[in-house]
Design a protein around this motif. Structure first.
Motif, mmCIF file in Angstrom:
data_model
loop_
_atom_site.group_PDB
_atom_site.id
_atom_site.type_symbol
_atom_site.label_atom_id
_atom_site.label_comp_id
_atom_site.label_asym_id
_atom_site.label_seq_id
_atom_site.Cartn_x
_atom_site.Cartn_y
_atom_site.Cartn_z
ATOM 1 N N LEU A 11 -49.378 -75.154 78.495
ATOM 2 C CA LEU A 11 -48.049 -75.529 78.986
ATOM 3 C C LEU A 11 -47.209 -74.319 79.391
ATOM 4 C CD1 LEU A 11 -47.121 -78.305 76.399
ATOM 5 C CD2 LEU A 11 -47.813 -78.629 78.770
ATOM 6 N N GLY A 12 -47.633 -73.130 79.031
ATOM 7 C CA GLY A 12 -46.834 -71.939 79.292
ATOM 8 C C GLY A 12 -46.575 -71.709 80.771
ATOM 9 N N LEU A 13 -47.628 -71.739 81.588
ATOM 10 C CA LEU A 13 -47.459 -71.507 83.026
ATOM 11 C C LEU A 13 -46.704 -72.653 83.691
ATOM 12 C CD1 LEU A 13 -50.895 -69.911 84.007
ATOM 13 C CD2 LEU A 13 -48.718 -68.788 83.552
ATOM 14 N N ALA A 14 -46.905 -73.864 83.195
ATOM 15 C CA ALA A 14 -46.160 -75.004 83.742
ATOM 16 C C ALA A 14 -44.667 -74.839 83.471
ATOM 17 C CB ALA A 14 -46.670 -76.310 83.132
ATOM 18 N N ILE A 15 -44.334 -74.369 82.271
ATOM 19 C CA ILE A 15 -42.931 -74.107 81.939
ATOM 20 C C ILE A 15 -42.378 -72.992 82.814
ATOM 21 C CG2 ILE A 15 -41.404 -73.227 80.131
ATOM 22 C CD1 ILE A 15 -43.131 -74.715 78.099
ATOM 23 N N SER A 16 -43.171 -71.949 83.029
ATOM 24 C CA SER A 16 -42.725 -70.835 83.866
ATOM 25 C C SER A 16 -42.427 -71.305 85.282
ATOM 26 C CB SER A 16 -43.795 -69.737 83.889
ATOM 27 O OG SER A 16 -43.997 -69.213 82.597
ATOM 28 N N ARG A 17 -43.312 -72.116 85.838
ATOM 29 C CA ARG A 17 -43.074 -72.617 87.196
ATOM 30 C C ARG A 17 -41.801 -73.465 87.246
ATOM 31 N NH1 ARG A 17 -46.830 -76.970 90.269
ATOM 32 N NH2 ARG A 17 -45.981 -78.238 88.568
ATOM 33 N N LEU A 49 -57.541 -72.178 90.372
ATOM 34 C CA LEU A 49 -56.360 -71.691 91.083
ATOM 35 C C LEU A 49 -55.437 -72.809 91.601
ATOM 36 C CD1 LEU A 49 -57.486 -68.540 93.115
ATOM 37 C CD2 LEU A 49 -55.606 -68.702 91.483
ATOM 38 N N PRO A 50 -55.967 -73.862 92.257
ATOM 39 C CA PRO A 50 -55.063 -74.879 92.812
ATOM 40 C C PRO A 50 -54.229 -75.615 91.772
ATOM 41 C CG PRO A 50 -57.268 -75.054 93.779
ATOM 42 C CD PRO A 50 -57.369 -74.126 92.611
ATOM 43 N N GLN A 51 -54.728 -75.707 90.534
ATOM 44 C CA GLN A 51 -54.023 -76.471 89.508
ATOM 45 C C GLN A 51 -53.601 -75.599 88.329
ATOM 46 O OE1 GLN A 51 -56.730 -79.428 88.019
ATOM 47 N NE2 GLN A 51 -58.487 -78.050 88.057
ATOM 48 N N LEU A 52 -53.465 -74.302 88.583
ATOM 49 C CA LEU A 52 -53.203 -73.358 87.495
ATOM 50 C C LEU A 52 -51.868 -73.645 86.809
ATOM 51 C CD1 LEU A 52 -54.228 -70.822 86.023
ATOM 52 C CD2 LEU A 52 -52.954 -69.453 87.702
ATOM 53 N N PHE A 53 -50.863 -74.094 87.581
ATOM 54 C CA PHE A 53 -49.532 -74.306 87.014
ATOM 55 C C PHE A 53 -49.291 -75.758 86.607
ATOM 56 C CE2 PHE A 53 -49.129 -70.536 89.679
ATOM 57 C CZ PHE A 53 -48.518 -69.650 88.808
ATOM 58 N N GLU A 54 -50.353 -76.560 86.583
ATOM 59 C CA GLU A 54 -50.213 -77.930 86.106
ATOM 60 C C GLU A 54 -50.201 -77.943 84.572
ATOM 61 O OE1 GLU A 54 -49.642 -80.457 88.012
ATOM 62 O OE2 GLU A 54 -49.918 -79.373 89.909
ATOM 63 N N ARG A 55 -49.722 -79.027 84.012
ATOM 64 C CA ARG A 55 -49.614 -79.134 82.559
ATOM 65 C C ARG A 55 -50.986 -79.326 81.907
ATOM 66 N NH1 ARG A 55 -44.410 -83.287 82.486
ATOM 67 N NH2 ARG A 55 -43.066 -81.961 83.784
ATOM 68 N N PHE A 56 -51.190 -78.628 80.793
ATOM 69 C CA PHE A 56 -52.410 -78.702 79.989
ATOM 70 C C PHE A 56 -53.636 -78.187 80.744
ATOM 71 C CE2 PHE A 56 -49.748 -82.008 77.994
ATOM 72 C CZ PHE A 56 -49.680 -81.470 76.716
ATOM 73 N N ILE A 57 -53.406 -77.366 81.761
ATOM 74 C CA ILE A 57 -54.504 -76.673 82.434
ATOM 75 C C ILE A 57 -54.537 -75.254 81.876
ATOM 76 C CG2 ILE A 57 -55.423 -75.877 84.634
ATOM 77 C CD1 ILE A 57 -55.461 -78.892 84.287
ATOM 78 N N LYS A 58 -55.638 -74.889 81.270
ATOM 79 C CA LYS A 58 -55.716 -73.576 80.648
ATOM 80 C C LYS A 58 -57.124 -73.015 80.776
ATOM 81 C CE LYS A 58 -56.493 -75.652 76.082
ATOM 82 N NZ LYS A 58 -56.006 -75.723 74.693
ATOM 83 N N ASP A 104 -56.039 -56.293 84.887
ATOM 84 C CA ASP A 104 -57.372 -55.851 85.326
ATOM 85 C C ASP A 104 -58.471 -56.665 84.648
ATOM 86 O OD1 ASP A 104 -57.033 -54.940 82.772
ATOM 87 O OD2 ASP A 104 -57.738 -52.904 83.144
ATOM 88 N N GLY A 105 -58.150 -57.929 84.363
ATOM 89 C CA GLY A 105 -59.129 -58.791 83.706
ATOM 90 C C GLY A 105 -60.144 -59.361 84.686
ATOM 91 N N PRO A 106 -60.867 -60.399 84.273
ATOM 92 C CA PRO A 106 -61.908 -60.975 85.135
ATOM 93 C C PRO A 106 -61.355 -61.791 86.296
ATOM 94 C CG PRO A 106 -61.707 -62.220 83.099
ATOM 95 C CD PRO A 106 -60.824 -61.023 82.943
ATOM 96 N N GLY A 107 -60.068 -62.052 86.316
ATOM 97 C CA GLY A 107 -59.491 -62.847 87.396
ATOM 98 C C GLY A 107 -59.452 -64.337 87.057
ATOM 99 N N ILE A 108 -58.912 -65.114 87.965
ATOM 100 C CA ILE A 108 -58.768 -66.560 87.768
ATOM 101 C C ILE A 108 -59.910 -67.277 88.474
ATOM 102 C CG2 ILE A 108 -57.227 -68.538 88.094
ATOM 103 C CD1 ILE A 108 -54.934 -66.479 88.426
ATOM 104 N N PRO A 109 -60.615 -68.164 87.792
ATOM 105 C CA PRO A 109 -61.677 -68.921 88.460
ATOM 106 C C PRO A 109 -61.141 -69.659 89.690
ATOM 107 C CG PRO A 109 -61.781 -69.251 86.090
ATOM 108 C CD PRO A 109 -60.513 -68.502 86.358
ATOM 109 N N GLU A 110 -61.899 -69.645 90.772
ATOM 110 C CA GLU A 110 -61.435 -70.236 92.028
ATOM 111 C C GLU A 110 -61.127 -71.720 91.878
ATOM 112 O OE1 GLU A 110 -60.662 -68.755 94.803
ATOM 113 O OE2 GLU A 110 -61.188 -66.788 94.008
#
Length: 443
Positions: free
Chosen positions: A406-412, A389-398, A380-386
């Motif tokens: 790197l966490g989301l990139a590893i998850s993907r 969103l397109p590069q959320l799972f790229e490396r070093f995008i935070k 229930d946070g503020p959400g992801i900036p629009e």
């Protein structure tokens, strides 16, 4: 030799071989057909001759005379018992030779040969005791002349057909080779990394599919190279920051700039930055192994609902420390074949991301379909900036609360290695973000 000429040469050779074999058999069978047809005509004339003789009608005498004088149909009438020639319209030498050889060689033969000349012959008895035999013949030279005329016309037809076949072959191969030639030019552009210059090549069938795959490959290579450049830029920046802190405090302590409590604080910062640097390097190594190594991923039979519960238990202390309520809802059983520890790591990364950005609550829920299993992490946070969103799972995008990027990139990488998909989007009814993992049923 170019492919166009190779195809034309191969097609022309094939046509020549096929037409040559066909012409040979037709030419060979033609003489047999002419001989059989000529024998039918001789039989018809022989029947007509017998009818006229048996009819004994004076009015048909001119017809009999004309039939006997026709040089195209030599006639021999002889007695088989006495070898006496009763009537002939052909040279005596040939007639006597036939009479002498009739019983031993010529009887029941279609072609009779004497003194180097060949005749198509038809013989039949004309007397009741079959002692008298009538032979009607046609020179084989006449039939060979017809065969020669047919052969010359067949050669003309052969040449015309060959020309038309080669012309059609050239047109068809040109339509086939031209797209391949253009594709070769586009491949050279990819080789030179001129991805933006790759153009569409109009083609159909399998070549069209190859052209489409080629353009997709160019787009993927362009994206990959761009991401690699961005990765190295971000990696150098992320690694540079802790190294500068470590170097600064180390030099300060060495030069006596920091002493006492300041030196102690500097050492603590150095240890902290070293740990962060180590974490970044370990995660980078893990990402590289997930992309290329088979040893780092060991699938086994896994109950996903247990992994979800285990991830919640691991994050419970962090959620409690931040005052976040961590709840699970509608957790369905689902058994699949994945690496349990890696999937747990992916779940923990996604859940910890939700805990860091939530205001008060993070919910984990599942949906079980016929051949899919969905795990959702809702905050229930503020959400992801629009724009993120397109590069959320790229490396070093935070985002603002991100750690190494790197966490989301590893998850993907883990989820995709498990044959699944991962998506992120903002909630429509209220604020917050949703991370959705989709596992597909494996055979």
């Amino acid at each position: 030799m170019k492919l166009l000429y190779q195809l034309n040469a191969a097609f022309a050779t094939l046509i020549i071989v096929i037409m040559s074999i066909t012409a040979f058999f037709i030419y060979s069978l033609l003489m047999d057909m002419l001989i059989q047809d000529e024998q039918r005509q001789l039989k018809g004339r022989a029947d007509l001759l017998v009818d006229i003789i048996n009819d004994q009608d004076p009015e048909r005498s001119p017809e009999l005379s004309q039939l006997l004088q026709d040089r195209n149909y030599p006639i021999v009438l002889f007695d088989r018992e006495s070898d006496e020639i009763l009537f002939r319209t052909m040279p005596a030498v040939v007639a006597y030779a036939w009479v002498e050889r009739y019983e031993e060689e010529l009887i029941d033969q279609e072609v009779w040969e004497t003194m180097g000349e060949k005749y198509v012959a038809y013989d039949f008895p004309v007397s009741s005791d079959e002692s008298q035999v009538l032979v009607m013949a046609t020179p084989l030279n006449d039939l060979q002349a017809v065969q020669s005329v047919f052969a010359s016309r067949m050669i003309v037809v052969f040449l015309i057909g060959l020309f038309l076949a080669i012309l059609v072959s050239y047109v068809l191969t040109w339509r086939l080779v031209t797209p391949l030639t253009k594709l070769k030019e586009e491949v050279k552009k990819i080789e030179k990394r001129q991805f933006s210059d790759v153009k569409k090549v109009h083609a159909s069938g399998e070549i069209g599919e190859v052209e489409q795959s080629l353009r997709h490959m160019a787009a993927e290579l362009s994206r990959y190279i761009h991401s690699q450049k961005q990765f190295f830029q971000n990696a150098s920046h992320e690694l540079k920051t802790p190294l500068m802190s470590i170097q600064g405090y180390a030099e300060g302590i060495r030069d006596g700039v920091f002493e006492g409590e300041a030196a102690e604080k500097g050492l603590n910062v150095m240890v902290s930055e070293t740990e962060r640097l180590k974490k970044i390097v370990n995660e980078m190594i893990l990402l590289a192994k997930l992309d290329s190594s088979e040893d780092v991923y060991n699938p086994e039979g896994t109950e996903i609902s247990e992994v979800v519960s285990q991830a919640r238990d691991r994050l419970y202390p962090l959620a409690k420390e931040k005052g976040i309520a961590l709840r699970t809802k509608d957790i369905h059983s689902y058994h699949t074949f994945v690496d349990r520890e890696r999937v747990l790591q992916a779940m923990i990364n996604i859940l910890s991301n939700g805990v860091r950005h939530a205001e008060s609550t993070v919910i984990m829920t599942t949906e079980k379909g016929q051949d899919q299993y969905r795990v959702k992490v809702i905050d229930d946070g503020p959400g992801i900036p629009e724009e993120l969103l397109p590069q959320l799972f790229e490396r070093f995008i935070k985002g603002k609360e991100g750690e190494t990027g790197l966490g989301l990139a590893i998850s993907r990488a883990i989820i995709e290695r498990s044959g699944g998909e991962i998506h992120a989007y903002n909630r429509e009814d209220t604020s917050g973000a949703v991370f959705e993992i989709v596992f597909s049923q494996k055979e």
